[in-house]
Design a protein around this motif. Structure first.
Motif, short mmCIF file in Angstrom:
data_model
loop_
_atom_site.label_atom_id
_atom_site.label_comp_id
_atom_site.label_asym_id
_atom_site.label_seq_id
_atom_site.Cartn_x
_atom_site.Cartn_y
_atom_site.Cartn_z
N ARG A 31 -0.41 -17.47 41.62
CA ARG A 31 0.04 -17.49 39.84
C ARG A 31 1.04 -18.88 39.99
NH1 ARG A 31 -3.60 -16.48 37.39
NH2 ARG A 31 -1.52 -16.59 35.10
N LEU A 32 1.07 -19.57 41.85
CA LEU A 32 1.98 -20.39 41.40
C LEU A 32 1.86 -21.91 42.12
CD1 LEU A 32 4.82 -17.87 41.86
CD2 LEU A 32 5.45 -19.84 40.36
N ILE A 33 0.31 -21.51 42.37
CA ILE A 33 -0.39 -22.80 42.76
C ILE A 33 0.49 -23.87 42.11
CG2 ILE A 33 -2.51 -23.76 43.59
CD1 ILE A 33 -3.56 -21.06 43.80
N GLY A 34 0.74 -25.17 42.77
CA GLY A 34 0.18 -26.38 42.05
C GLY A 34 1.73 -26.33 41.43
N LEU A 101 1.81 -26.20 50.63
CA LEU A 101 0.78 -26.30 50.14
C LEU A 101 0.22 -25.60 48.78
CD1 LEU A 101 -1.37 -25.19 53.45
CD2 LEU A 101 -0.75 -27.62 52.70
N THR A 102 0.62 -24.74 48.70
CA THR A 102 0.50 -23.70 47.60
C THR A 102 1.07 -24.11 46.15
OG1 THR A 102 0.63 -21.35 48.86
CG2 THR A 102 0.94 -21.62 46.38
N ALA A 103 2.36 -24.67 46.75
CA ALA A 103 3.04 -25.23 45.97
C ALA A 103 2.82 -26.82 45.20
CB ALA A 103 4.33 -25.60 46.09
N LYS A 104 2.44 -27.06 46.13
CA LYS A 104 1.50 -28.45 46.29
C LYS A 104 -0.38 -28.12 45.56
CE LYS A 104 4.13 -32.17 48.50
NZ LYS A 104 3.84 -33.05 49.65
N GLY A 105 -0.70 -26.81 45.67
CA GLY A 105 -2.07 -26.96 45.45
C GLY A 105 -2.99 -27.16 46.14
N MET A 106 -2.53 -27.25 47.86
CA MET A 106 -3.54 -28.02 48.98
C MET A 106 -4.14 -27.19 49.33
SD MET A 106 -0.64 -31.08 50.00
CE MET A 106 -1.47 -31.85 51.35
N PRO A 107 -5.60 -26.95 49.93
CA PRO A 107 -6.15 -26.06 50.95
C PRO A 107 -5.31 -25.62 52.07
CG PRO A 107 -6.95 -28.05 51.10
CD PRO A 107 -5.35 -28.80 50.36
N SER A 108 -5.73 -24.39 51.67
CA SER A 108 -5.55 -23.12 53.42
C SER A 108 -5.18 -22.74 53.59
CB SER A 108 -5.92 -24.51 54.27
OG SER A 108 -7.17 -25.01 54.43
N ALA A 109 -4.07 -22.58 52.24
CA ALA A 109 -2.52 -21.66 52.10
C ALA A 109 -3.25 -19.93 52.00
CB ALA A 109 -1.93 -21.45 50.71
#
Ligand code: VTB
Ligand code: MG
Ligand code: MG
Length: 337
Positions: A31-34, A101-109
């Motif tokens: 829910r908190l991606i990006g 990675l999650t906070a920035k919406g980047m791959p592989s979290a």
């Protein structure tokens, strides 16, 4: 005559219950991606995993609750987990491996958990980092942290009958790796730099037919132990060595070694030193999309899908589990996800 009644007979595979904990954490964190808030994402994952863990029939103790180094919320070391019945086990968790990675919406979290019989897991002690070299099982005997990385790449290329320039090494993008990166490039191999997430990178390096051949570099000790549990199940290999950050940490490690026999700054430790025995369990669920696992996908308010890798070392079974979660029903009895 029969020492172990379960030997030779199928028994409970607790990994199939653990997958619910990583799914819950992934659904909550996704829910908190990006959204730019890694603490909130981590907290959501921890809380969700914690609730489901208590439904598992086991007498668990958290021996690795990653979070100390990053001052993240954690399932505390020493915390009792499970309903207290059944197997006495050690648990290592990283509810959100890749908070940034999650906070920035980047791959592989990923959300990950590993479990082994009580006493089987290496205790990270004061060292938050270890040097790691991991790959697939066919090159296990070539992994040696005392040999220059360039030479090892030559041996891997020979073993696989390819050119060094066909090889790719995944490395965490950190200044501490500048020399190693230069040595890998000097040898002629290619590099994939990643911002975070060396558990996912270890899984990728250990998979046969993946575009990555080796993981090299200094990453978290908790992540090293968790990776070892996975590699034992999928037939991969890792060698590691504790890496004190500074002189104070080195002193603390030496001190710790006086009372903990297997705690030795000079020793190279394999997956079998990090997780002893032959019965460990591992589950990972993708949070953001990656090479190893697809991340959480929402289909409106009604449903969400998750993809997980679920493994057990004794049987060597690896399962990829795609789950469809009915968000409406979950909201009814669980609160919002
Ligand atoms: C790695 C990586 C993690 O920590 O273990 C790394 O896999 C190492 O520490 O995702 P630094 O970030 O301090 O270099 C993480 O980045 C965060 O747990
Ligand atoms: Mg964490
Ligand atoms: Mg982590």
């Amino acid at each position: 005559m029969t020492e172990n009644p379960s030997l030779g007979r199928p028994d409970r595979n607790i990994a199939l219950e653990l997958v619910r904990t990583t799914e819950a954490a992934a659904l909550a964190a996704a829910r908190l991606i990006g959204m730019g808030d890694k603490i909130a994402a981590d907290q959501a994952a921890v809380d969700a995993m914690r609730i489901v863990l208590d439904t598992v029939a086991m007498d668990g103790v958290v021996v690795i609750g990653e979070g100390e180094k990053d001052e993240a919320p954690m399932l505390y070391n020493g915390e009792q987990i499970g309903d207290g019945t059944g197997l006495a086990v050690d648990i290592a968790v990283d509810p959100l491996e890749g908070t940034t990675l999650t906070a920035k919406g980047m791959p592989s979290a990923l959300s990950v958990i590993a479990l082994a019989p009580r006493g089987a897991m290496f205790d990270p002690g004061p060292c938050v980092y270890m040097t790691k070299l991991a790959g697939a099982g066919d090159i296990a005997d070539l992994l040696d942290l005392d040999r220059p990385i360039g030479e090892t790449l030559g041996l891997v290329a020979d073993r696989r009958d390819v050119d060094i320039r066909d090889l790719t090494v995944v490395v965490l993008d950190r200044p501490r790796h500048d020399e190693g990166i230069a040595a890998i490039r000097e040898a002629g191999a290619r590099i994939r730099l990643i911002a975070d997430g060396d558990v996912s990178a270890a899984l990728l390096a250990a998979s046969p037919r993946s575009p990555v051949d080796l993981l090299w570099g200094v990453g978290g000790t908790p992540e090293g132990v968790i990776s070892a549990a996975a590699l034992k199940s999928m037939g991969g290999a890792i060698v590691t060595r504790l890496y004190p950050r500074d002189e104070a940490e080195r002193q603390a490690a030496v001190e710790y070694g006086r009372t903990h026999a297997d705690y030795d700054l000079d020793r190279q430790m394999t997956q079998d030193d990090l997780v002893a025995g032959d019965d460990c369990f591992f589950s990972a669920t993708g949070v953001t999309d990656g090479d190893v696992l697809q991340g959480v996908r929402y289909q409106g308010r009604r449903s969400a899908t998750t993809e997980s890798l679920v493994m057990r070392s004794r049987s060597g079974t690896t399962r990829r589990i795609v789950a469809t979660h009915n968000r409406e029903k979950l909201r009814e009895y669980n609160g919002e996800r």
